[in-house]
Write an enzyme that holds these catalytic residues in place. Sequence first.
Site, PDB file in Angstrom:
ATOM      1  CG  HIS A 174       5.367   0.787   2.455  1.00 36.74           C
ATOM      2  ND1 HIS A 174       4.675   1.944   2.136  1.00 36.74           N
ATOM      3  CD2 HIS A 174       4.923   0.405   3.676  1.00 36.74           C
ATOM      4  CE1 HIS A 174       3.865   2.256   3.135  1.00 36.74           C
ATOM      5  NE2 HIS A 174       3.986   1.341   4.086  1.00 36.74           N
ATOM      6  CG  HIS A 230      -0.306   0.315   2.510  1.00 36.98           C
ATOM      7  ND1 HIS A 230      -0.919   1.040   3.504  1.00 36.98           N
ATOM      8  CD2 HIS A 230       0.913   0.008   3.015  1.00 36.98           C
ATOM      9  CE1 HIS A 230      -0.122   1.148   4.554  1.00 36.98           C
ATOM     10  NE2 HIS A 230       0.996   0.513   4.279  1.00 36.98           N
ATOM     11  CG  HIS A 241       3.030  -3.318   6.100  1.00 35.08           C
ATOM     12  ND1 HIS A 241       4.042  -2.866   6.911  1.00 35.08           N
ATOM     13  CD2 HIS A 241       2.506  -2.198   5.509  1.00 35.08           C
ATOM     14  CE1 HIS A 241       4.123  -1.554   6.844  1.00 35.08           C
ATOM     15  NE2 HIS A 241       3.199  -1.124   6.000  1.00 35.08           N
ATOM     16  CB  CYS A 280       3.647   5.739   4.890  1.00 35.92           C
ATOM     17  SG  CYS A 280       4.355   4.862   6.293  1.00 35.92           S
ATOM     18  CD  GLU A 309       1.191  -0.509   8.585  1.00 39.76           C
ATOM     19  OE1 GLU A 309       0.191  -0.200   7.916  1.00 39.76           O
ATOM     20  OE2 GLU A 309       2.021   0.320   9.006  1.00 39.76           O
ATOM     21  CG  HIS A 343       0.700 -12.483  -2.295  1.00 44.84           C
ATOM     22  ND1 HIS A 343       0.409 -13.230  -1.164  1.00 44.84           N
ATOM     23  CD2 HIS A 343       2.045 -12.541  -2.460  1.00 44.84           C
ATOM     24  CE1 HIS A 343       1.536 -13.734  -0.684  1.00 44.84           C
ATOM     25  NE2 HIS A 343       2.545 -13.327  -1.436  1.00 44.84           N
TER      26      HIS A 343
END
Length: 147
Positions: free
Chosen positions: A41, A27, A43, A37, A130, A78
Amino acid sequence: MIQQIYPQVIHPYQYELNKDMHLSAAHYIPHEDAGKCRELHGHTYFINVTIAGDDLDKSGFLVNFKQLKNLVHGKFDHTVLNDHLEVFPKDGPDSFPTTEVVARKIYEIIQNDLDQLPHKPKCLQVFVRETPTSYVVYRPKQVKKND
């Protein structure tokens, strides 16, 4: 195996179900104050969903665990969260895929599905981790009934 203690919700229901799952997703937060952010990137999100109710379905389930996994993992694993415009439209901070909004949107997806079931279970909270040191708990506000 995920072994985690989650914040508890006090409730009057007979049954409480908790489903742990994890998903890998990317996201970005499209706002200048998001710092790093703002860049794409990823998580590995650890998610816990708490469902409660007084009645079981005709199979003896409050909710089938697989149903919950399909609603969340099946949709987001994914993927790039921002690409799910039906969930995260690009119209303001209430829809940016921050951890807070992700938790709320997962709640909404699950509760909308639960509302279709005849025994009406309730999603009480969604926990989204997260990173190893950062998580959010979303609980819907309780509506007070007028006497």
